[in-house]
Design a protein around this motif. Structure first.
Motif, PDB file in Angstrom:
ATOM      1  N   PRO A  42     134.681  80.068   8.762  1.00  0.00           N
ATOM      2  CA  PRO A  42     134.632  81.030   9.851  1.00  0.00           C
ATOM      3  C   PRO A  42     135.759  81.326  10.429  1.00  0.00           C
ATOM      4  CG  PRO A  42     132.863  79.666   9.950  1.00  0.00           C
ATOM      5  CD  PRO A  42     133.641  78.896   8.877  1.00  0.00           C
ATOM      6  N   TRP A  43     136.114  82.526  10.900  1.00  0.00           N
ATOM      7  CA  TRP A  43     137.477  82.942  11.493  1.00  0.00           C
ATOM      8  C   TRP A  43     137.522  81.845  12.871  1.00  0.00           C
ATOM      9  CZ3 TRP A  43     140.535  87.187  10.664  1.00  0.00           C
ATOM     10  CH2 TRP A  43     141.241  87.584  11.625  1.00  0.00           C
ATOM     11  N   ALA A  62     123.122  99.436  23.939  1.00  0.00           N
ATOM     12  CA  ALA A  62     122.866  98.504  23.674  1.00  0.00           C
ATOM     13  C   ALA A  62     123.407  98.132  22.061  1.00  0.00           C
ATOM     14  CB  ALA A  62     121.335  98.332  23.502  1.00  0.00           C
ATOM     15  N   GLY A  63     123.347  99.243  21.281  1.00  0.00           N
ATOM     16  CA  GLY A  63     124.046  98.900  19.940  1.00  0.00           C
ATOM     17  C   GLY A  63     125.448  98.499  20.038  1.00  0.00           C
ATOM     18  N   GLU A  64     126.299  99.246  21.007  1.00  0.00           N
ATOM     19  CA  GLU A  64     127.557  98.879  20.925  1.00  0.00           C
ATOM     20  C   GLU A  64     127.959  97.467  21.380  1.00  0.00           C
ATOM     21  OE1 GLU A  64     128.985 103.585  22.095  1.00  0.00           O
ATOM     22  OE2 GLU A  64     129.205 101.933  23.450  1.00  0.00           O
ATOM     23  N   ARG A  65     126.955  97.102  22.492  1.00  0.00           N
ATOM     24  CA  ARG A  65     127.218  95.810  22.954  1.00  0.00           C
ATOM     25  C   ARG A  65     126.953  94.513  21.894  1.00  0.00           C
ATOM     26  NH1 ARG A  65     127.665  94.019  28.594  1.00  0.00           N
ATOM     27  NH2 ARG A  65     126.780  91.844  28.852  1.00  0.00           N
ATOM     28  N   LEU A  66     125.820  95.149  21.120  1.00  0.00           N
ATOM     29  CA  LEU A  66     125.364  94.109  20.100  1.00  0.00           C
ATOM     30  C   LEU A  66     126.354  93.714  19.044  1.00  0.00           C
ATOM     31  CD1 LEU A  66     122.881  92.863  18.730  1.00  0.00           C
ATOM     32  CD2 LEU A  66     122.243  95.130  17.521  1.00  0.00           C
ATOM     33  N   ASP A 106     135.563 100.093  14.880  1.00  0.00           N
ATOM     34  CA  ASP A 106     136.620 100.205  15.983  1.00  0.00           C
ATOM     35  C   ASP A 106     136.034  98.968  17.015  1.00  0.00           C
ATOM     36  OD1 ASP A 106     138.079 101.999  14.673  1.00  0.00           O
ATOM     37  OD2 ASP A 106     137.505 103.683  15.633  1.00  0.00           O
ATOM     38  N   ILE A 107     134.706  99.056  17.062  1.00  0.00           N
ATOM     39  CA  ILE A 107     134.439  97.741  18.033  1.00  0.00           C
ATOM     40  C   ILE A 107     134.517  96.578  17.673  1.00  0.00           C
ATOM     41  CG2 ILE A 107     132.432  96.716  19.440  1.00  0.00           C
ATOM     42  CD1 ILE A 107     131.377  99.793  19.778  1.00  0.00           C
ATOM     43  N   ILE A 108     134.545  96.466  16.527  1.00  0.00           N
ATOM     44  CA  ILE A 108     134.625  95.267  15.756  1.00  0.00           C
ATOM     45  C   ILE A 108     136.136  94.713  15.621  1.00  0.00           C
ATOM     46  CG2 ILE A 108     134.638  94.093  13.452  1.00  0.00           C
ATOM     47  CD1 ILE A 108     131.885  95.567  12.836  1.00  0.00           C
ATOM     48  N   GLY A 109     137.010  95.802  15.688  1.00  0.00           N
ATOM     49  CA  GLY A 109     138.299  95.351  15.696  1.00  0.00           C
ATOM     50  C   GLY A 109     138.949  95.118  16.991  1.00  0.00           C
ATOM     51  N   THR A 110     138.127  95.270  18.005  1.00  0.00           N
ATOM     52  CA  THR A 110     138.347  94.516  19.318  1.00  0.00           C
ATOM     53  C   THR A 110     137.791  93.236  19.655  1.00  0.00           C
ATOM     54  OG1 THR A 110     136.517  95.470  20.563  1.00  0.00           O
ATOM     55  CG2 THR A 110     138.407  96.921  20.390  1.00  0.00           C
ATOM     56  N   ARG A 111     136.931  92.697  18.728  1.00  0.00           N
ATOM     57  CA  ARG A 111     136.454  91.429  18.952  1.00  0.00           C
ATOM     58  C   ARG A 111     137.537  90.064  18.569  1.00  0.00           C
ATOM     59  NH1 ARG A 111     130.630  90.558  17.190  1.00  0.00           N
ATOM     60  NH2 ARG A 111     131.432  88.365  16.734  1.00  0.00           N
ATOM     61  N   PRO A 112     137.696  89.033  19.274  1.00  0.00           N
ATOM     62  CA  PRO A 112     138.275  88.198  18.889  1.00  0.00           C
ATOM     63  C   PRO A 112     138.255  87.802  17.431  1.00  0.00           C
ATOM     64  CG  PRO A 112     137.503  87.834  21.079  1.00  0.00           C
ATOM     65  CD  PRO A 112     136.759  88.959  20.473  1.00  0.00           C
TER      66      PRO A 112
END
Lengths: 508, 508
Positions: free
Chosen positions: A451-452, B209-213, B236-242
């Motif tokens: 995992p990352w 809720a979808g974006e937060r999910l 793009d939201i996934i790109g901001t996840r650690p």
């Protein structure tokens, strides 16, 4: 632009810190575009070779490297100071990887050939459907600092991408441009002798060329071994592409090693000594080096640490790969030493001369009071021992572990540890029992991923299934026989495992 | 926040345009966090069921849906106007998908169980290494507008994620909240009856809720079927996840269909009629609808187009799924009509009343002068015919095609078309011969995916291998027997295909 066009790329002698003669020049933007275009043009020829042809090709590449063994090892040693023994072993592994993927091609199971013949189903009639994996397209491979051969120009990423049928463009690591160029020339000759276009394997130099490579529309996947920050930067470039492409990064790994109370009681000396062997192997510059070691408090755990301390006293002072890694090691270990509660167990005597020499280092901390710094990876021959007094303390540390390539546990004879092992398994790609995580054998069952931030979870960069990263599925519906690939034809010339109407069938 | 917390989520009757009674309320941020936490907590129980237990579970879920057939179809028809016949078929398919993945679990080959026993290798001794695929963790699934069942709450993404051993949180599509809630309640009852935590399958409503999910750290993969812009926004939201996570988006597909000169000569009527059947199936709201049709210029091609024109005259006026899709269809076809060189071949008579009714539509353009608008997907019963006069014109259009889920070619008897087929294969995930791309059968050999922007190239959302998206490899090195999963033990209780020392072995 004119200065960039002629800027030389030179390694440094890690033993002296002196620059070596330039091994190459930085690749210009135009040069990069030409190399990628040549790779794209080479794709049909490489795919048309078929499995049997590509297996022959990989074996020819392996022979070409093996024949130039002395020259390659000397070049790599000058740029990395890893020593002829380790580098000779690395070349053997590199040759073996190419031959191993030739065997994967011979087997053919990796294409997942699947045939559903036309017929009735509970959903009504179904057409004739045949599916297999096909090459994804030109692949960018970033050479790693710590494996100038096995994870660089002729490394596992290149071998698996070529085996899959994709041209490769390698971005040479700045620490070993001369080795990269030498090995590339040898492989180019072998490719040309096999009748393939020179574009089948490209080589570029310089950070700008690497960034432009990842952004290039003809590149369809990226293999990278390096730092988390470097990987994240490439991922951000991919995020700006109109077409996102898979990024296979092998980035950072703490590789926790847990010694249970029973294991510490049963074999403290063996574990402490083995641990230091693993921490200092290849100058500690392995992605699977155990960086955090959980040892029980009390006399049995003391004996483990004492054995480690004693073994570390025998460890030689060693040069790291380059100035950045050297400075990062000095800064990181100094920072950790300054954290309250962190004590130094043992430290070798650093060399006074030039070069990138460092001393191996072992620190200790109380598991009940773990600073964040104890969960960081220190690239080089350093490890932190965390002493735990209760199972709850141990479990609290395990729950804070960043995901890693590996997790190791030393158990007592017949000891049950299901929950601990399950918790470690959620944070790692490979579980090692009563051993050490360094030494990643190449084989069918190997997994080198996690995992990352160790990798992107789903894929491996070592072992047979590394080839899956560079393939995509394609299905043929009611295709005329003459338009099917051999793997999906009714009577394949090169037999392979296939699933027909749901039933897996193996040749012979 | 208080307004959002109580905001109702209601569908619209596509036949009248009138709002339906609210089927749910938007999920609050706290509610979302609770649902995801419950999913994460449910993971160990679902994994512990093992393959046999999860196969039983999937069959129980299938039965629960089948028993409520009338109620489900009525609810879905009220919100989508797709009609009882199509929705009944879709429910049958949804039930079949769950049963099919139960069969995939029975087989067990999907875990890729691989064992390298300890021994000597050309690289020296190797340890005992055993590898298989394990669940990746909680999965987010976004329901699709056009499949309220088969690609929504109980759809293929959910079936494959649960089969893999992962809890699922579904983001209901705004077009069918009532159907989503009904089906979710039925599945929840079946899950509870099977002894599983309710968190095994969560359901959330609303865009926020979808974006937060997707941003939630406990979510480990995302399955999405929808628009390119919607998919890009999630990416793009996934790109901001650690921690980046895999995003499996099925986004946009033109699905070119090529009629060769020989095929047009041999069977113009059959091809023209079949084409319109495929363009108007399910009101043209299928991701595999052929949107661009390449037909030779001249009398034979004229006969194909004439047959299509005639068939389209019989096609009924139909309601689209929602206001956004309706408006987008009207805007898109109007924009295309205004492009110089685009002529309307045939158009049904649009209804004058309320609701989301549209007329099927067929346009024509010269392949030598193709506007960019002819390469766009118009979601609904519309297609563009491009007339080509030379092979060079045909090939130039093929080289401009955006990647799609499918590419279709109609050939003459015994016609060779290797180069054309190879070019189409580079731009699609499924090649259809002498047929139509709509109608995606569920089976072992199916592939529903393709290069970006159709999907992310490497994976499918339909067929057995859809399960691979929600699994990650894990290896055990020198593990004590009692710590190995059944699939990797020396004598597995539930037999499965395994590769042992490189040799693939099938049970029986």
């Amino acid at each position: 632009m004119t200065t960039r066009e002629s800027r030389p790329v030179a390694g440094t002698d890690p033993r002296t810190g002196s620059p070596l003669a330039p091994g190459a020049v930085e690749t210009t933007p135009d040069g990069l575009d030409e190399i990628v275009a040549a790779a794209a043009d080479a794709a049909p020829a490489l795919e048309a070779l078929g499995r049997a042809g590509r297996a022959r090709l990989l074996r020819a590449l392996a022979r070409a490297l093996d024949r130039a063994r002395e020259e390659i090892v000397a070049a790599a040693d000058a740029e990395t100071a890893l020593g002829p023994a380790r580098l000779g072993g690395e070349l053997t592994r590199t040759v073996y990887q190419l031959e191993f993927f030739a065997g994967v091609l011979d087997d053919g199971g990796y294409v997942e050939a699947t045939i559903d013949l036309a017929g009735e189903t509970p959903m009504g009639p179904r057409p004739d459907l045949r599916r297999m994996l096909v090459p994804i397209g030109p692949v960018a491979v970033f050479g790693a600092s710590n494996f100038p051969l096995a994870f660089s120009v002729p490394g596992g990423d290149t071998a698996s991408a070529l085996a899959a049928g994709n041209p490769v463009v390698v971005k040479a690591h700045g620490s070993h441009p001369g080795t990269s160029r030498l090995v590339h020339e040898l492989l180019q000759k072998a490719l040309t002798a096999a009748g393939l276009p020179a574009g089948t394997l490209g080589l570029v130099f310089g950070r700008t060329a690497g960034e432009r490579l990842v952004a290039h529309p003809a590149i369809k996947a990226v293999g990278f071994t390096g730092s988390l920050s470097g990987g994240r930067a490439l991922l951000d470039i991919i995020g700006t592409r109109p077409e996102p492409i898979p990024f296979y990064g092998e980035l950072s790994s703490l590789n926790a090693l847990v010694v249970t109370a029973a294991a510490a009681r049963e074999r403290p000396g063996e574990i402490g000594t083995g641990l230091i062997g693993s921490v200092t192997a290849s100058s500690g510059q392995l992605c699977t080096k155990p960086g955090l070691v959980l040892v029980p408090a009390g006399a049995d755990g003391d004996a483990v640490v004492e054995a480690a301390r004693s073994a570390l006293g025998d460890a030689p002072v060693i040069p790291l790969l380059n100035q950045r890694i050297h400075q990062s090691y000095l800064d990181g270990t100094a920072r950790l030493t300054g954290v309250p509660g962190v004590s130094t167990v043992a430290r070798g005597v650093p060399s006074a001369g030039g070069g990138f020499w460092v001393a191996p280092w072992l620190a200790s901390v109380d598991a009940a009071d773990m600073p964040d710094e104890a969960f960081a990876e220190y690239f080089g021959p350093a490890a932190v021992v965390a002493r735990y007094s209760t199972q709850a303390e141990l479990r609290a540390v395990v729950d804070r572990l960043p995901a890693s390539l590996t997790a190791t546990v030393h158990l007592g004879a017949d000891e049950k540890a299901d929950e601990l092992v399950a918790a470690l398994g959620r944070r790692a790609g490979r579980l090692v029992f009563n051993g050490y995580p360094t030494g990643v054998s190449v084989g069918w069952a190997q997994h080198h991923g996690g995992p990352w931030p160790s990798t992107n979870s789903l894929h491996t960069s070592v072992g047979a299934t590394a080839i899956r990263r560079f393939l995509r599925p394609l299905a043929w519906q009611n295709a005329p026989v003459h338009l099917l690939p051999d793997e999906l034809s009714d009577e394949p010339v090169c037999p392979l495992p296939r699933r027909v109407n749901g039933e897996l069938r193996v040749p012979r």
